[in-house]
Every structure is written in structure tokens, then in C-alpha cells.
Design an enzyme around this catalytic site. Structure first.
Site, PDB file in Angstrom:
ATOM      1  N   HIS A   1       0.657  21.572  -3.505  1.00 24.16           N
ATOM      2  CA  HIS A   1       1.823  20.902  -4.287  1.00 24.16           C
ATOM      3  C   HIS A   1       2.088  21.293  -5.385  1.00 24.16           C
ATOM      4  O   HIS A   1       3.073  20.370  -5.848  1.00 24.16           O
ATOM      5  CB  HIS A   1      -0.004  19.909  -5.211  1.00 24.16           C
ATOM      6  CG  HIS A   1       1.422  18.246  -5.498  1.00 24.16           C
ATOM      7  ND1 HIS A   1       1.873  17.354  -5.145  1.00 24.16           N
ATOM      8  CD2 HIS A   1       1.413  18.087  -6.880  1.00 24.16           C
ATOM      9  CE1 HIS A   1       1.864  16.351  -5.829  1.00 24.16           C
ATOM     10  NE2 HIS A   1       2.017  16.904  -7.106  1.00 24.16           N
TER      11      HIS A   1
ATOM     12  N   SER B   1       6.157  12.046  -4.338  1.00 24.21           N
ATOM     13  CA  SER B   1       4.629  11.598  -3.149  1.00 24.21           C
ATOM     14  C   SER B   1       3.987  10.740  -3.758  1.00 24.21           C
ATOM     15  O   SER B   1       3.457  11.594  -5.275  1.00 24.21           O
ATOM     16  CB  SER B   1       4.740  12.389  -1.967  1.00 24.21           C
ATOM     17  OG  SER B   1       3.967  13.092  -2.375  1.00 24.21           O
ATOM     18  N   HIS B   2       3.007   9.762  -3.635  1.00 22.83           N
ATOM     19  CA  HIS B   2       1.628   9.652  -4.236  1.00 22.83           C
ATOM     20  C   HIS B   2       0.568   9.040  -3.238  1.00 22.83           C
ATOM     21  O   HIS B   2       0.038   8.091  -3.632  1.00 22.83           O
ATOM     22  CB  HIS B   2       1.233   8.929  -5.952  1.00 22.83           C
ATOM     23  CG  HIS B   2       1.079   8.966  -6.762  1.00 22.83           C
ATOM     24  ND1 HIS B   2       0.023   8.147  -7.329  1.00 22.83           N
ATOM     25  CD2 HIS B   2       0.605  10.499  -7.150  1.00 22.83           C
ATOM     26  CE1 HIS B   2      -0.498   8.753  -8.586  1.00 22.83           C
ATOM     27  NE2 HIS B   2      -0.301  10.360  -8.278  1.00 22.83           N
TER      28      HIS B   2
ATOM     29  N   GLN C   1      -6.634   8.172 -10.734  1.00 27.13           N
ATOM     30  CA  GLN C   1      -6.396   8.027 -11.969  1.00 27.13           C
ATOM     31  C   GLN C   1      -5.774   6.457 -12.041  1.00 27.13           C
ATOM     32  O   GLN C   1      -5.655   6.156 -11.507  1.00 27.13           O
ATOM     33  CB  GLN C   1      -5.111   8.804 -11.881  1.00 27.13           C
ATOM     34  CG  GLN C   1      -5.132  10.367 -11.591  1.00 27.13           C
ATOM     35  CD  GLN C   1      -4.349  10.706 -10.414  1.00 27.13           C
ATOM     36  OE1 GLN C   1      -3.055  10.066 -10.461  1.00 27.13           O
ATOM     37  NE2 GLN C   1      -4.096  11.742  -9.511  1.00 27.13           N
TER      38      GLN C   1
ATOM     39  N   GLN D   1      -2.843  10.476 -17.123  1.00 27.16           N
ATOM     40  CA  GLN D   1      -1.806   9.494 -16.677  1.00 27.16           C
ATOM     41  C   GLN D   1      -1.308   9.117 -18.141  1.00 27.16           C
ATOM     42  O   GLN D   1      -2.381   9.120 -19.342  1.00 27.16           O
ATOM     43  CB  GLN D   1      -1.893   8.232 -16.374  1.00 27.16           C
ATOM     44  CG  GLN D   1      -2.923   8.465 -14.848  1.00 27.16           C
ATOM     45  CD  GLN D   1      -1.429   8.903 -14.166  1.00 27.16           C
ATOM     46  OE1 GLN D   1      -0.599   8.702 -13.649  1.00 27.16           O
ATOM     47  NE2 GLN D   1      -1.925  10.277 -13.744  1.00 27.16           N
TER      48      GLN D   1
END
Lengths: 649, 234, 84, 84
Positions: free
Chosen positions: A44, A89-90, A234, A308
Site C-alpha cells: 500500500h 481505495s478503502h 478505524q 483518523q
């Protein structure tokens, strides 16, 4: 195996990786250091399996201000303004917790935009779910859409476009790609470059144990969804995001900040390392000064936490008071946690102990992985012979309009605030979303496209189609296509057949992007989208932005006036391979991707846009899924005006 | 006409309202941060839409406790015009300046689309530019817009003519909204109400998102008349 | 009414971030409420049965919590008889 | 920890529509849970104090509820010691 080698293995570092680390350091890494290598060398963050292919993308252009390598790409739109955009992307977090996974995906992509000094002005998302009747789909769909809506709506940025698709190939692995577009002054773009003598600040939410292993997890394919680590989720706080965005933009406007970087995947590690490495200087962090939400956090947990709504800033020492004052106004935590140093090392202290002391280059230059590629020998796929008798044209049209692939997406996009900020000209439902550049006559058009059905048959041809569709849709609203961002969603690069798909897709995408003058200015790669050994089809999502000189001269995908003639640009076509029709009704047809002629695409696009700019046509629509019949039906439905079509003798 | 817009942390329509006021009534509003405790002397105070405090606990609940709100309540009692749009309406009910409460939409989802409203009265200072009974179009964008009030309050609102905007019937019949989408479920289709004196208006639809003919979107420009009404009496 | 009523208390797991609780806590502090260590917001769901036997009803409520009322990733739940 | 913890249960008043409770009830019916008369969703807020004396802490929590934690137009509240 030494204890540390075993820990490194769990962090995704293979034995050869671990040996490379030992060689570079000349000693065993501490646990914190191993964690930092695991995060920085994950697929990633490092793109180590894809980097050599991504070089194929054209990323230069007359008006390109910033290409790949920064938080987002930037392109000039004239009058001293720049459009800044990116897609990311998530996918993996959204499988575990659809609401929070999707919400934090929106939060992350938004931060990539305002760290460049741009105010976000539009959001789009490309979603791919399993079959519409798969038992998990309703829960995943409603969770993802509510998560995207609640986050974007709360921060107050209009969500005005994107796609939703349903295909059994995504049953085990949904895709949640988020795109954000912002506007900035060309001369006030910010880069994440640390300068010697500057202090380093962490602002935004307090740090907790959220998303530990988030970066590593994104590169780990699931045995099945349940066994992904719970701590990996998260939680998003859109209210804190709004405060962080306003505070950051105010800090930049008042010249209180020299560089900024979002703490995204791999949190403090990737932001601190990348900012220092780009600045060619060292960095020292004292973690005791970082505001934490949970007590007793170790250096390892702090360096890898993916809490976050946090940003890393760098600024000259004299700006400290202004930074504190602005953060206080917006009620967000702010702390000076370190400073730039000479040299090229990152040093981390916690409770007076040195927890990490590494050369930055060791972290940023992950050994590239050249996975073997194996040309596909599988026989060309065929559509399953359909038992349904081929009905009349009317019946076919109605049945196709009702399929999940083509039916209305209003239920989805009416959960997104598409009118906040008051500049929306055309929201979801048309060929491209259009927003006015605030208080000017100009407008930005934006789309997100993907053609997995074609790529499944031919990755090279299918990828070209994705770019061509972005080109067609932007021209169809009267916009000059400017540049591309992308989200390359694939299975495991360790599978030769997948690596071959990836290489061919990049090839097709690069060729079309170059030919159509749409340079790739930012993007993201998401590998390991597979569950129980079953990978998704190759799915490169293409996000593209175009410019409309005067939004008074644009076209809508709707019939506007009774009595207008309807013209078709391009041949009648007639190709049925990989079509929605073939899936529903065809006898066993070879599933071949439709051919594409880039020279014709370019000419047709320029011709169409000229007609719109001269005000000679006000409605236009591109032919894509469902072909001519569906395009005509959509124009009639959107315009509320019927049409009479006479088939050629 | 002098105007002020109150900005809370999490407000996100404050700029849009400032643009609408400058465009429709040539009035440059002063933007007042919620931590202030004094408002400039103005003819109208606008509480902006958005997600003050992220709508946490209840929409408008935390913002209602901001220092500036005591001043807003004082000004309202002195007869100064107060306009609460969307989140602003929620804050007005939380402070008690307007009766009732705004609850989660009936279909539980955020709803963003253009809806048709009926102007119940062409009454100053907020609606004198409309005609009584006029059908107008305005965008809504909210997740907690279901107006609720107990029967006595409802009877008073109807009796005293305090209902200024209603969702047009075919838009809000439960289950069968304009095209099959349930509306937010507000009792008696209430979209906007006044206080007894008529100087405080709260409404869920967004007039500041539909005042500009030029942009030519589906939302139209019926919101302009609300701002123009303000100039006719302030 | 001889209705059988259960109360389901759904709370965020230890360490899971609670933006709503944090916003309420900060406002309480600004309003002068001191000595507050923490505020956590969760859900309370009252489920009433008509003529069901207590044991199978309690079992049903627990099954509902496992199935969908609570999000196992971030929430805990407790079932008790509701003392309305 | 010897923290003093209060639980605030906030429920909707009789007659106030509860779309969330109704949605849960419909889903339960679809999943085959029968004999359910009613479902009502409310809030549960846990407030913990450090070294505060119980009496003044309880009084503070009640004041908070009157002040803004509960909306008197649509909600009732009950304060109790939290049996975490």
C-alpha cells in the site's frame, strides 16, 4: 527464527525482506523499527510490486502543475487557479465494517486534497458490490452508502457523482474507491517537503490504537472477512474533520505553515518519513508530546496508529504562536512533536528511550518485487447460454432497464448532499458531474469510470475502454478532458496470472491516456483483493476531470426540446460480446471485449465538444453499458420527452 | 438592510447564505463566530445550515449552548428578525425560540432532492414577495427533518397562522412521495414555522441553494423571493 | 399490561473512539461541570413481547443482539429485564 | 478504578414517533422473531467522575439532563448509578 524475525513476518516482511533490513542496518531492528519497515514496505505504501509498471503512465502535460508523488495531482485551469484531485481505495476496511470503512475512506481522500492547500469542492465514489441478490449485499450497500453520506454531508462537500455496480465476482471483496476534487491558487500549492530548521507539529484528533496494522492489513488478503484483526477498524469523526480542514486552510492562508502531510495509512510513520525524505533532511520526534486518546501507548503503537483526522505540519519556529492560536480557535489539539535535523535519519524517543534511529532511505526504498507474469492460456470465456428465450425489442428494453447493472441509482445518490456550497450545475444522473468554479463562468466536469466486464475478457482492451469512456463522458457535457487519477484494484500480485492482468491493464490505460492527452497525475494501487483464493476481476477505476469554459454552453444527457432530430456519431456497432444483453439473453456468445479505435474516439470527442461550445446542441449522451437502446431510454427518462426511432431498413 | 450570519463549528452553509444575501439583497453580512457573546446591531440574524458539532447528541443540541445563542434569544425577544435554515431551525427549537422538535427522517436516511412547497401566507418579513398558496421548488438536504410537536402546539401553530411553508401534498404522502421515495414524515407536512410574533422563522429547505437563475440547475430560483421579502420590510 | 419488557444496553468497546462522547464532554467542561473523567454515548433499545415466556424471549433478544442489533466489531451489549 | 459512574437513560416520550424502533421491529418480524409488541430506541450516556462525592455528582448529572442532555419536548430521562 529469532524473535524479531518472527514479529517482522507477522508484519508482512518476508525472510528476504528481513535479511535486507539486517544488511542495511548492520543490526537487528527494534520492535518499533520492524513495525515501521512493515508499514513502509507494505504494498500500500511502497508500490514495490507495481512501481516499475506505473512509470509507463504519461504524467507530463502543458498544464500539469503536480504529477504523481505528492498527496494529490494538480492541473492548471487558467486565471491562476489549479484543480487538485486524487482517487484512493478503502476496500479492505469496508468489508469488515462497511459504515466506518467507507466513511474513513472519504475522510482520507479529502485530507489528501486540503494538505495541498486546495479547498475540496466535490466528492465522487465508485462502489462495486457482490450480486444484488447475495445475502451480504444489502447490509454492505446500506452501510457503505450511509457511511459515505454521513461523512461527506457533515463536512459539507457535495457528493455529486460516481458509480455503483453489482457483480457476483465481488461477493467476497467489495470495492470502495473515493475521489475528491479541490480548487487552489496555482501559486499557493503546498508540498509535503520538510526544511531544515523547521519545527514539526501534529494537529487534529488525539492518537489511539485505531487501525493498528491498517496499512499492513490492506496488503494482506483475508482467509475470510471475520479473521481480519478487530483492532484494524478505524472510526471516523467528520466533525473533527471539518474543524481540521478549516484550521489547515486558515493556517496555510496566513502563511503559518510551510509543509503539510495527511496521516493516512501507516499514520505518523509514513507522513514523517516521506516529508523528511523529500526535504533531504533528518527528523527527530519526541512521542511524549503527541496528544494521545488512550494511556500507556507504546512507541510501536503510536508510530503505526491510523487514528483518523490527524495532520503533520512543518513550519518555521516563529510561527508557533499563530499555529497554537488558530488551532485553539477551531478547538483542535495541536502539539509540537519534533523538528527537522541535518542528515538523513529519523530518530524517535519515547519516555527518554530511543525507540528508533534509521536512515530514511532504508525506509523509503523498499526492495522492488518482480513477480513472475504468465500469459493467460485460458480459452476465451463464453457467456453462459441463457435459458431465457430472446423476447421482443420492447420486452428486452424493459427487462434490461430493470437489471441491477442499469436500473436507477437514485436510492443511493439521494442520500448524498449534492447541493451544498451552491455551485452544483449537474449532479449524479448525467454523463459527468458539473460544478461551477465559484463566482466565475467556468465549470469543472468530473467522472469515475470502470469496465470490469471488458477487462475480464481482455485487460488491455478493457483498460483502454475505461479511459475512452472518461474521454467520451467529459466531452458529452462539453468539457475539455484535462487529466486522470486512478485506483487500480487487483488480486494478489504473487499470482502470475494476476500480475499479467495488471501489466496489460497498465499498458492499455497508459496508451489511451497518452493518445487522448489525459496525463495521469495521481492514483493508487490496491492489491490482494481476494478471499479464500478467489480474486476480483481486474478493476482499474479511472477518475477524470475536465474544464467547461462557460457553463452556459454545456449539454445534458436528456432530450430537451420536442421536434429535435437525434443523431448518432460513430457506426451502428452491433458488438454484443461482454454486453449486459449477452449476460441476460445471449446463446453462448464468445465474451470478447468490444474493439476500440482511439483515433476515431478522439475525432468524435473533439467534433461533439465543438458542437456544444458553439451552442448548436444542448443534449448529448455517450453509449456505454446497454448500448444505443439504453442511451436513448435514459435521455427520454431524464428529459421527460419521448423519442421515435426508426431502425434502418 | 444589515445582516449577520452566526457560524458554529460544523456549520457548512454559512458561505452559501452570505453569497445569497449579497446577490439578492446587496447586503454584505457580518460573519459572527459562535464564541462571541455580542451581535452587531442588525435587521436580521441568520443561523446557518450544516452539522454544528457534527449533529452529535441531537442536531442543534450542543450549538444551542454556544455563548452567542443567549444574545440571539435576546435580539429575537426585542423583535429583530431571526432566520434559521435547516440546522439553524433545529437550533431554534433546541433553544425554545420555536416550538416542537426536528427528528430523524421517517425513512431513517439522509434525503437530498428538490421538493415542492406550498407558501401558506405571503406574510412579512419572510414571505411578502410570494403569493399566498404559491407552489415553489426548493432543495432539501437533511437526515433529521421530521418536524414533531404535541397536539396542543400543532393546534396553536395552525390556529395562529404560524405555519409558513408546507411540503406539497404529493411530495409527502407517506410511502408514495414524488416518485416512490418517502419524505421525512413531518407532521402536517410542516416545512417551516414562525414564532407567535412572526419575527423568527425556521425552515428545513435551503433557499440559499436556489436563488441564482444563471446556474440553471433543476433547483430553480424560487429561494430568491424569500431574501427579497426581507428587503421589503427590513 | 403484563407485557414482558427487555432492555438492551449497547455500548462501545473499551478503547474504541467515541466522537459523540468527546463532544459532549468538552461542552460540559466549557459549561463549568468539573471532575468529569469520561463521557460515552451508546444505545438503549426496549423490546416488549406480548404473551411470550420469559426464557425463550430472553434467548430471542440475545440472538437479535448477536445477529444485528450490536456491531460485534466495535460494540458490547447487555440484556436485562426493563424496569420501565 | 474507584470512579463514580452514572448511567443516563434517555427515551422517547409516549406518542412520539420512533422511526428507528419501527425499522428494527419490521426487520425482526422479517427474520421470524414473533410475539414482539413494540421496539423503542433511545440513548444511553455513561458519565464517569473522578474523586467527586456521589451526592453532588448525581445532582450535576440531573442538571445536565435538564440543561441539554435530554430534549423535554420529546424525551424523558432517568439517572442511575452505572452497574458497568
Amino acid at each position: 527464527m529469532t524473535g524479531m524475525r518472527k514479529i517482522a513476518r507477522a508484519l508482512g516482511l518476508s525472510p528476504p525482506d528481513y535479511d535486507a533490513i539486517l544488511k542495511r542496518l548492520g543490526r537487528e531492528p527494534t520492535e518499533t523499527e520492524a513495525g515501521m519497515f512493515g508499514a513502509m514496505w507494505s504494498e500500500h505504501c511502497s508500490y514495490r510490486s507495481s512501481k516499475r509498471f506505473l512509470k509507463r503512465f504519461p504524467s507530463e502535460g502543458a498544464h500539469v502543475l503536480q504529477g504523481p508523488g505528492e498527496n494529490a495531482g494538480a492541473v492548471s485551469i487558467g486565471d491562476g487557479q489549479a484543480v487538485v484531485f486524487k482517487m484512493e481505495s478503502h476496500n479492505h476496511p469496508s468489508m469488515i465494517d462497511p459504515y466506518q470503512g467507507a466513511a474513513t475512506g472519504i475522510g482520507g481522500i479529502m485530507r489528501d486534497i486540503f494538505t495541498m492547500g486546495a479547498r475540496p469542492v466535490a466528492l465522487l465514489n465508485a462502489l462495486r458490490f457482490g450480486a444484488a441478490d447475495h445475502p451480504k449485499t444489502p447490509h454492505l450497500l446500506s452501510g457503505v452508502v450511509a457511511g459515505i453520506g454521513d461523512y461527506g454531508n457533515c463536512v459539507g462537500i457535495p457528493t455529486i457523482g460516481g458509480e455503483v455496480d453489482f457483480d457476483a465476482a465481488y461477493n467476497g471483496n467489495i470495492l470502495v474507491n473515493a475521489m475528491c476534487v479541490g480548487l487552489a491558487d496555482e501559486k499557493a500549492l503546498f508540498r509535503a517537503i520538510l526544511r531544515e530548521g523547521h519545527k514539526v507539529y501534529a494537529i487534529g484528533a488525539r492518537t489511539g490504537r485505531d487501525g493498528l496494522h491498517g496499512a499492513v492489513m490492506a496488503s494482506a488478503s483475508f482467509q475470510n472477512a471475520e479473521d481480519a484483526e478487530r483492532a484494524a477498524v478505524q472510526i471516523g469523526d467528520p466533525f473533527m474533520q471539518k474543524l481540521l480542514m478549516e484550521a489547515s486552510l486558515e493556517l496555510m492562508a496566513r502563511g503559518a505553515v510551510a509543509a503539510a502531510q495527511d496521516m493516512g495509512a501507516a499514520g505518523l510513520t509514513s507522513s514523517a518519513v516521506e516529508m523528511a525524505a523529500k526535504g533531504g533532511c533528518g527528523i527527530r520526534l519526541n512521542l511524549d508530546r503527541l496528544p494521545c486518546r488512550e494511556d500507556g501507548m507504546t512507541a510501536y503503537e503510536i508510530m503505526l496508529s491510523e487514528s483518523q483526522e490527524r495532520m503533520l505540519l512543518a513550519a518555521p519556529p516563529e510561527k508557533e504562536k499563530t499555529i497554537a492560536e488558530i488551532c485553539d480557535k477551531w478547538d483542535i489539539p495541536c502539539a509540537q512533536i519534533g523538528e527537522a535535523r541535518k542528515g538523513d535519519r529519523i530518530e524517535i524517543t519515547r519516555h527518554g528511550e530511543c525507540e528508533a534511529n534509521l536512515p530514511l532511505s532504508a525506509l523509503t526504498r523498499a526492495p522492488e518485487r518482480e513477480w513472475p507474469r504468465e500469459p493467460r492460456r485460458a480459452p476465451p470465456p463464453k457467456h453462459a447460454p441463457s435459458s431465457k428465450k430472446r423476447p421482443s425489442l420492447d420486452e428486452t428494453l424493459i427487462r434490461m432497464l430493470a437489471t441491477p447493472a442499469l436500473s436507477s441509482r437514485r436510492w443511493v445518490y439521494e442520500q448524498y448532499d449534492s447541493s451544498v456550497m451552491g455551485d452544483t450545475v449537474e449532479a449524479s444522473g448525467g454523463d459527468a458531474a458539473v460544478i461551477r468554479v465559484h463566482q466565475t463562468r467556468k465549470a469543472l466536469a468530473m467522472v469515475s469510470e470502470a469496465t470490469p466486464a471488458y477487462l475480464a475478457a481482455d485487460p488491455y482492451l478493457g483498460a483502454k475502454q475505461a479511459v475512452a469512456e472518461a474521454w467520451r463522458n467529459l466531452n458529452a457535457v462539453g468539457a475539455k478532458p484535462l487529466a486522470i487519477t486512478d485506483c487500480l484494484n487487483f488480486g494478489s500480485p504473487e499470482e502470475p496470472a494476476i500480475m499479467e492482468q495488471f501489466a496489460q491493464s497498465v499498458e492499455g490505460l497508459a496508451e489511451a491516456a497518452a493518445y487522448l492527452d489525459m496525463p495521469v497525475v495521481s492514483g493508487n494501487v490496491s492489491f490482494y483483493n481476494e478471499t479464500d483464493g478467489r480474486a476480483i476481476p481486474p478493476t482499474p477505476s479511472v477518475g477524470a476531470v475536465g474544464l467547461i469554459p462557460d457553463y452556459g454552453r454545456r449539454a445534458r444527457a436528456a432530450f430537451m426540446r420536442e421536434g429535435d432530430a437525434i443523431l448518432l456519431i460513430g457506426e451502428e456497432g452491433g458488438h454484443l460480446g461482454c454486453s449486459v444483453f449477452a449476460d441476460l439473453f445471449a446463446e453462448s456468445l464468445p465474451a470478447e471485449a468490444p474493439p476500440i479505435d482511439l483515433e476515431k474516439e478522439k475525432r468524435h470527442g473533439l467534433f461533439l465538444r465543438a458542437l456544444i461550445e458553439e451552442g448548436r446542441i444542448v443534449s448529448a449522451h455517450d453509449l456505454s453499458r446497454g448500448g444505443l437502446a439504453i442511451a436513448l431510454a435514459e435521455m427520454a427518462i431524464n428529459g421527460g420527452i419521448g423519442a421515435e426511432i426508426r431502425a434502418p431498413e | 438592510m444589515k445582516s449577520a450570519i452566526v457560524v458554529f463549528p460544523g456549520s457548512n452553509c454559512d458561505r452559501d447564505i452570505a453569497v445569497a444575501l449579497r446577490h439578492c439583497v446587496k447586503s454584505k453580512p457580518s460573519m459572527v463566530w459562535h464564541k462571541e457573546s455580542v451581535l452587531p446591531s442588525v435587521d436580521i440574524v441568520v443561523l446557518s445550515g450544516g452539522f454544528s458539532y457534527g449533529d452529535y447528541l441531537r442536531a442543534g443540541a450542543l450549538a444551542a449552548k454556544s455563548p452567542i445563542m443567549e444574545e440571539v434569544v435576546r435580539k429575537a425577544k426585542d423583535g429583530v428578525a431571526v432566520l434559521g435554515i435547516c440546522n439553524g431551525f433545529q437550533i431554534l427549537t433546541e433553544t425554545g425560540l420555536l416550538p416542537g422538535a426536528l427528528m430523524r427522517n421517517d425513512n431513517l436516511a439522509f434525503i437530498c432532492r428538490n421538493v415542492r412547497l406550498v407558501v401558506e401566507q405571503a406574510r412579512r418579513p419572510f414571505a411578502s414577495a410570494y403569493r399566498k398558496g404559491e407552489i415553489i421548488s426548493m432543495p432539501i438536504a437533511h437526515k433529521r427533518g421530521q418536524y414533531h410537536a404535541d397536539p396542543e402546539t400543532l393546534a396553536r401553530l395552525e390556529g395562529e397562522g404560524q405555519i409558513l411553508f408546507r411540503y406539497a401534498e404529493d411530495d409527502n404522502s407517506s410511502g408514495s412521495g414524488m416518485n416512490g421515495f418517502t419524505m421525512n414524515g413531518s407532521v402536517k407536512n410542516i416545512a417551516g414555522i414562525l414564532n407567535e410574533k412572526g419575527n423568527v422563522l425556521g425552515l428545513m429547505p435551503h433557499p440559499e441553494r436556489c436563488f441564482d437563475e444563471e446556474i440553471g440547475g433543476e433547483q430553480g430560483a424560487d429561494g430568491a423571493k424569500l431574501f427579497i421579502s426581507l428587503t421589503q420590510s427590513l | 399490561t403484563d407485557r414482558l419488557q427487555f432492555a438492551v444496553k449497547i455500548t462501545l468497546k473499551e478503547g474504541v473512539r467515541d466522537p459523540q462522547g468527546r463532544a459532549i464532554q468538552e461542552l460540559l467542561a466549557r459549561m463549568g461541570y468539573d471532575k468529569i473523567a469520561d463521557v460515552r454515548q451508546g444505545k438503549h433499545i426496549k423490546i416488549s413481547f406480548h404473551d411470550a415466556d420469559p426464557e425463550s424471549a430472553r434467548e430471542a433478544v440475545n440472538a437479535m443482539c448477536r445477529d444485528f442489533l450490536a456491531n460485534p466489531v466495535i460494540e458490547d451489549y447487555r440484556v436485562s429485564i426493563d424496569d420501565a
